[in-house]
Scaffold this motif. Sequence first.
Motif, PDB file in Angstrom:
ATOM      1  N   VAL A 196       0.848  -1.173   0.000  1.00 60.17           N
ATOM      2  CA  VAL A 196       0.000   0.000   0.000  1.00 60.17           C
ATOM      3  C   VAL A 196       0.891   1.233   0.000  1.00 60.17           C
ATOM      4  CG1 VAL A 196      -0.229  -0.033   2.515  1.00 60.17           C
ATOM      5  CG2 VAL A 196      -1.914   1.170   1.155  1.00 60.17           C
ATOM      6  N   VAL A 197       0.575   2.167  -0.861  1.00 56.04           N
ATOM      7  CA  VAL A 197       1.336   3.421  -0.913  1.00 56.04           C
ATOM      8  C   VAL A 197       0.346   4.568  -1.120  1.00 56.04           C
ATOM      9  CG1 VAL A 197       2.785   4.824  -2.417  1.00 56.04           C
ATOM     10  CG2 VAL A 197       3.594   2.618  -1.638  1.00 56.04           C
ATOM     11  N   GLU A 198       0.492   5.613  -0.304  1.00 54.84           N
ATOM     12  CA  GLU A 198      -0.352   6.790  -0.480  1.00 54.84           C
ATOM     13  C   GLU A 198       0.459   7.810  -1.288  1.00 54.84           C
ATOM     14  OE1 GLU A 198      -3.327   6.634   0.480  1.00 54.84           O
ATOM     15  OE2 GLU A 198      -3.319   5.042   1.971  1.00 54.84           O
ATOM     16  N   THR A 199       0.072   8.001  -2.534  1.00 58.97           N
ATOM     17  CA  THR A 199       0.826   8.971  -3.329  1.00 58.97           C
ATOM     18  C   THR A 199       0.248  10.352  -3.162  1.00 58.97           C
ATOM     19  OG1 THR A 199      -0.580   8.589  -5.230  1.00 58.97           O
ATOM     20  CG2 THR A 199       1.383   7.219  -5.035  1.00 58.97           C
ATOM     21  N   HIS A 200      -0.967  10.434  -2.650  1.00 60.03           N
ATOM     22  CA  HIS A 200      -1.682  11.701  -2.498  1.00 60.03           C
ATOM     23  C   HIS A 200      -1.643  12.503  -3.801  1.00 60.03           C
ATOM     24  CE1 HIS A 200      -1.971  10.712   1.648  1.00 60.03           C
ATOM     25  NE2 HIS A 200      -0.679  10.721   1.814  1.00 60.03           N
ATOM     26  N   GLY A 201      -1.660  11.761  -4.897  1.00 53.32           N
ATOM     27  CA  GLY A 201      -1.741  12.403  -6.196  1.00 53.32           C
ATOM     28  C   GLY A 201      -0.478  13.122  -6.646  1.00 53.32           C
ATOM     29  N   ARG A 202       0.637  12.900  -5.937  1.00 52.45           N
ATOM     30  CA  ARG A 202       1.867  13.573  -6.363  1.00 52.45           C
ATOM     31  C   ARG A 202       2.461  12.825  -7.554  1.00 52.45           C
ATOM     32  NH1 ARG A 202       4.031  14.334  -0.397  1.00 52.45           N
ATOM     33  NH2 ARG A 202       2.905  12.388  -0.304  1.00 52.45           N
ATOM     34  N   ARG A 203       2.697  13.561  -8.623  1.00 46.92           N
ATOM     35  CA  ARG A 203       3.105  12.925  -9.875  1.00 46.92           C
ATOM     36  C   ARG A 203       4.428  12.200  -9.735  1.00 46.92           C
ATOM     37  NH1 ARG A 203       3.426  16.505 -13.933  1.00 46.92           N
ATOM     38  NH2 ARG A 203       5.259  15.339 -14.590  1.00 46.92           N
ATOM     39  N   GLU A 204       5.410  12.897  -9.142  1.00 51.96           N
ATOM     40  CA  GLU A 204       6.745  12.291  -9.091  1.00 51.96           C
ATOM     41  C   GLU A 204       6.726  10.973  -8.308  1.00 51.96           C
ATOM     42  OE1 GLU A 204       9.166  14.940  -6.329  1.00 51.96           O
ATOM     43  OE2 GLU A 204       7.742  16.319  -7.211  1.00 51.96           O
ATOM     44  N   THR A 205       5.860  10.905  -7.274  1.00 52.32           N
ATOM     45  CA  THR A 205       5.759   9.660  -6.525  1.00 52.32           C
ATOM     46  C   THR A 205       5.064   8.600  -7.360  1.00 52.32           C
ATOM     47  OG1 THR A 205       5.479  11.076  -4.613  1.00 52.32           O
ATOM     48  CG2 THR A 205       5.150   8.738  -4.266  1.00 52.32           C
ATOM     49  N   GLU A 206       4.001   8.995  -8.038  1.00 50.51           N
ATOM     50  CA  GLU A 206       3.245   8.039  -8.861  1.00 50.51           C
ATOM     51  C   GLU A 206       4.117   7.422  -9.938  1.00 50.51           C
ATOM     52  OE1 GLU A 206      -0.295   9.978 -10.151  1.00 50.51           O
ATOM     53  OE2 GLU A 206      -1.349   9.429  -8.321  1.00 50.51           O
ATOM     54  N   GLU A 207       4.984   8.266 -10.511  1.00 57.44           N
ATOM     55  CA  GLU A 207       5.857   7.755 -11.567  1.00 57.44           C
ATOM     56  C   GLU A 207       6.757   6.644 -11.058  1.00 57.44           C
ATOM     57  OE1 GLU A 207       7.820  11.203 -13.052  1.00 57.44           O
ATOM     58  OE2 GLU A 207       6.020  11.862 -14.104  1.00 57.44           O
ATOM     59  N   LEU A 208       7.128   6.753  -9.779  1.00 54.96           N
ATOM     60  CA  LEU A 208       8.016   5.734  -9.205  1.00 54.96           C
ATOM     61  C   LEU A 208       7.350   4.359  -9.154  1.00 54.96           C
ATOM     62  CD1 LEU A 208       9.679   7.632  -6.266  1.00 54.96           C
ATOM     63  CD2 LEU A 208      10.812   6.705  -8.281  1.00 54.96           C
ATOM     64  N   LEU A 209       6.002   4.386  -9.054  1.00 54.49           N
ATOM     65  CA  LEU A 209       5.268   3.117  -8.963  1.00 54.49           C
ATOM     66  C   LEU A 209       5.319   2.349 -10.274  1.00 54.49           C
ATOM     67  CD1 LEU A 209       2.124   4.068  -6.880  1.00 54.49           C
ATOM     68  CD2 LEU A 209       3.892   2.425  -6.282  1.00 54.49           C
ATOM     69  N   ASP A 210       5.645   3.060 -11.316  1.00 55.24           N
ATOM     70  CA  ASP A 210       5.698   2.453 -12.639  1.00 55.24           C
ATOM     71  C   ASP A 210       6.742   1.334 -12.627  1.00 55.24           C
ATOM     72  OD1 ASP A 210       4.484   2.527 -15.064  1.00 55.24           O
ATOM     73  OD2 ASP A 210       6.210   3.520 -16.010  1.00 55.24           O
ATOM     74  N   GLY A 211       6.326   0.162 -13.015  1.00 54.33           N
ATOM     75  CA  GLY A 211       7.289  -0.952 -13.051  1.00 54.33           C
ATOM     76  C   GLY A 211       7.308  -1.754 -11.766  1.00 54.33           C
ATOM     77  N   LEU A 212       6.618  -1.269 -10.741  1.00 49.83           N
ATOM     78  CA  LEU A 212       6.500  -2.052  -9.503  1.00 49.83           C
ATOM     79  C   LEU A 212       5.100  -2.671  -9.454  1.00 49.83           C
ATOM     80  CD1 LEU A 212       8.126   0.265  -6.835  1.00 49.83           C
ATOM     81  CD2 LEU A 212       8.955  -1.975  -7.536  1.00 49.83           C
TER      82      LEU A 212
END
Lengths: 231, 910
Positions: free
Chosen positions: B65-81
């Motif tokens: 579980v990860v709360e990105t709170h809609g931050r783009r740079e964090t969301e991008e990190l999820l890519d590939g995971l």
Amino acid sequence: MTAFRPRILVIDDEPQIHRFLGPALDAAGYEPIRADDATTGLREIARKPPDAVVLDLGLPDMDGKEALAKARAFYDGPVIILSARDRETEKIDALDAGADDYVEKPFGVGELLARLRVALRHRLERQGSEPALQVGDVEIDLVNRRISKGGTTVKLSPKEYDLFACLAQGNGRVLTHKQILTAVWGPAHEHDVQYLRVFVGQLRQKLEDDPAEPKLIETEPGVGYRLGGLV
Amino acid sequence: MATDESQFREAGRPDPDALLASAGRGKRGRLKIFLGMAPGVGKTYEMLTQGRRAQAEHGEVLVGVVETHGRRETEELLDGLEVMARRPLEHRGRLMMEFDLDAALALKPRLLLVDEYAHSNAPGSRHPKRWQDVEELLQAGIDVWTTLNVQHLESLVDVVWKITGVRQRETVPDSALSRADEIELIDITPTELRQRMEEGKVYVPETARLAAGNFFKPENLTALRELALRRAAQTVDDHLNQAMKRAGVEGPWAAGERILVLIGPDAMAGSLVRAGRRLSDMMMDAPWTVAYVERSGGAEPDPARGAHLAEALKLAEQLGGASVVLNGDDLVGAVLDYARRNNVTQIVVGKSHRKGWRAWFHRSLAPELLKAQNGAALHVITEVTTGPARPAIAGTPRTGSDWLAHLGAIAMVGVVIGLAELIDKRVENVNLAMLFMVSVLGAGLAFGLWPAVTAAALAAFAYNFFFLEPRLSFWIGHPADVLTFLVFFAVALTTGGLTGRIRDQAKATARRASAITALLAASRRLSAAARREDVASILAEQVSAATSGKVVVLLPVDGEIAPVAGAPELEALSTADMTAARWTWNRGEPAGAGTGTLPNAAWTFRPLQGVRARSGVVGFEPKALATAENERFALALLDQGAIAIERAELAAAAVDAEALRRSDRLRSALLNSVSHDLRTPLATVLGSATTLIDYGEGMRPAVRDDLLLSIREEAERLNRYVGDLLDMTKLEGGALVARRDWTDVRDVIASALSRVSRRLGQRRVHRDFPAELSLVRADAGLLEQVLVNILENAIAYSEDGALIEAAAYEDRGNVVISIEDEGRGIPTAELERVFEKFRRLEESIDRGGERGKGAGLGLAIAKGFVEAMGGRIAAASPIHDRPDGSKGGTRILISLRKDAVGAETKSSEP
């Protein structure tokens, strides 16, 4: 002596045993007496002591050992036990309680009669103890504590001599481990069967023609030893 | 760390406990915490960045579980995971998306990323807190990375509150932090953070925006940053200490420091516990104990105070402290005694800000301990009086009975006022003060300490008002009366207080005595119960009576626990309840309502922990354990119950062992019997044959023939016996197949009779067959064997010359075969058991009985065969008078059902 027919008391609850043992004893020159239970048998022994007793261990009214103990109170003639192989401990107990020998069921009549003969002879000999015994080519001089085989003296340690003398005095009778150990090593050692194994092995090396196939000292597995060559 | 270890290993003997602890961790997953001072420092960002690296290197990384709170740079990190789906949970109509613990356990990744360690799960989850989820993951051997802000640490709640004025509701116990194998501090300067906030990079929920402004003040951030840095440094320190202990290096451990935290049942308890933990941290994890000090004969247990206490003790447990209860009249003495016995070097005690008369009455421990000078350092923590309102629980709602007691006390004084008025009018010079004293004493005796104090005050002022000149005024005219008034007031307060306390103590003693009596009675009843089910129902009853609530007892049945007893009645448990009960059973920890595990269940479950093992689980209604006294009593009952159940189980095991021994005895008797039955005929055969061989020639022909005959007979007997054993084996092995053909039972009876004819001797046989008889579908071979067995039995048990009667007839839809003998019969009690296998054998074991009539297989085989053909067999005895006057005879009936076709197929006499 020609008319003398030793009286043999057979105590067994199986009628079939009497059915063949009676004629067999009769034909072998004995006078068979039948008892179907221990009480009858004991009464018969008390009334007129037989020359030998054949006693089945599994009796309906009394345990065989108990019957033997009661009989031994007033009877010192030979007693041969009939037993089954799966009642080893009963057999040993009976021998320790004073039985002379045992025969396992089922048995050939020849075997029983041979044991009976040894027991009867042993009883006769016991009345006048002999100073020397002869077993095959082995001679035991009980007075001088000397043993010779084929004329030449065999050197034995004192314990080896005691052990052999003990077996010789048994005169072909089975002696249980306990009886031998008590006689030779004393009551404190009555469970040290390993002593016996060692010393019997040594005696066989010195006295047997072929120690690998002993004929002089016979092993009764799980029970004891007897001096062979007498039967 | 590895290099540290190898360096130290040479130095000394490793601490075995430290080694064991590290060995125990072998199977556990590793926990890494990304620690920050405040939201927005970039913990999640850092965790994901490292997670991607780990995924690239070893794979098997899963984002729980990860709360990105809609931050783009964090969301991008999820890519590939790989990100796990969340579990929808409905609570009061709201749908919440929660971390799916069970799915994570099932997927069992190598590394799981779980954001926000301090998160509180939605009601209905297995654990109330996410850190508990993480703990379970770690236990399952999964490595977990998580994020945490320092203000969520339980022991820092007070400090953070003081710094920021914000009280954290989502907390993580300190032990959950110290369990981390690695802590990475994500640190940026407060200025940077504020800048990020202004850029909108820090997520703050709309509702908290106002508080957030306050929270993110530079001085707050600096203080929080210091806390985070210190925490991280301390954890590094801890790890170093542990490594040194493992390597056996002597170090600057807390040499003999022991901390004792004294708490009372008030709102300060929690703060004191946290202070104790902080002190322990400062002293290299010195052992610390929380002692609840209770003045004996104190006020009645008050639910609010009890709740403070329970909360504080639970907190102590979470923070890693031990707990103990100290009581007695001489509290200071009890505390000092405990401190001396346990080498306590640091004492933490609270001092409340009481004002006025309350402070005057409240004997504070701190000054007294200070006076006692026992050598320990004394830390006095003062109550925080400013700041946000205390939680609702801090208020002490007066219970109805309390009010009534005070009203009663007032009424007593009122009555005395009236009485005094009456007396004063009629009698001169009476010391009315004594009369008022009576009312104070009475209030003390009837209602306890505080109502007595109320009465004392009231009585003093009423005396002044009504009877000291000038009357009906609080003014006192004579100076002497001032003294009278003061003395009266002092004496009234003292005596009222004393009597009140005596009364309270007496009540407390009575309560304790009744608890002990109840415990004794329960113990007596429990120890009288023989089976564990009885124990369970008595336990349920007693606990239910003690807590005046519903109780259910669950015991293991075939490896799974199931409710076996309940009081007032056994109620079905819901799935959620059973899950909680199972949890308690498996872990030995409390679960369900009011606990940290599965709090959504309707019941609270506690383990029944016996001496040797857990013997079951008990479920309570949550309110049953509300007061400390109830809980203590219920737990004492559980202890007794557990032991009683254990004892019952041992007794049952002993019975089983006895049954086994008996069956062993039976087996050995069976072996004896089989060997005897096989050997006796063999002995005869061998003996007769050898007799014939050795002496046959000289024998009379009759004797020789008899020997030959006995050989034949015994060989046949042997054959029959072997046949019986084979039949029995077939029956037991299920290999018996009845071939059912149209059969005339008369034929079968005739052939069975002819097979036994040679053994009949002088016995007579009477046959009674009808001219016409229906055919039955039966296996003629089996039926013949059945009849032979029955006939042999009849022969064996009857004398020569007796009559054996064989009959067949039709009875409704059946063909019945009856075989009767004139033997001595079977005792009625034994009738049911004659068809049991080796029945005779058991008799002979029991009575040393007779032999020679077979092992008792015949009738058992007969029954087996008849049943295999779908028929029934029964025995009746005695059936007639015997010649000697006794009752006797046995009748065996075999009933075979006519088939529909068979009913029409009649056959005439053969």
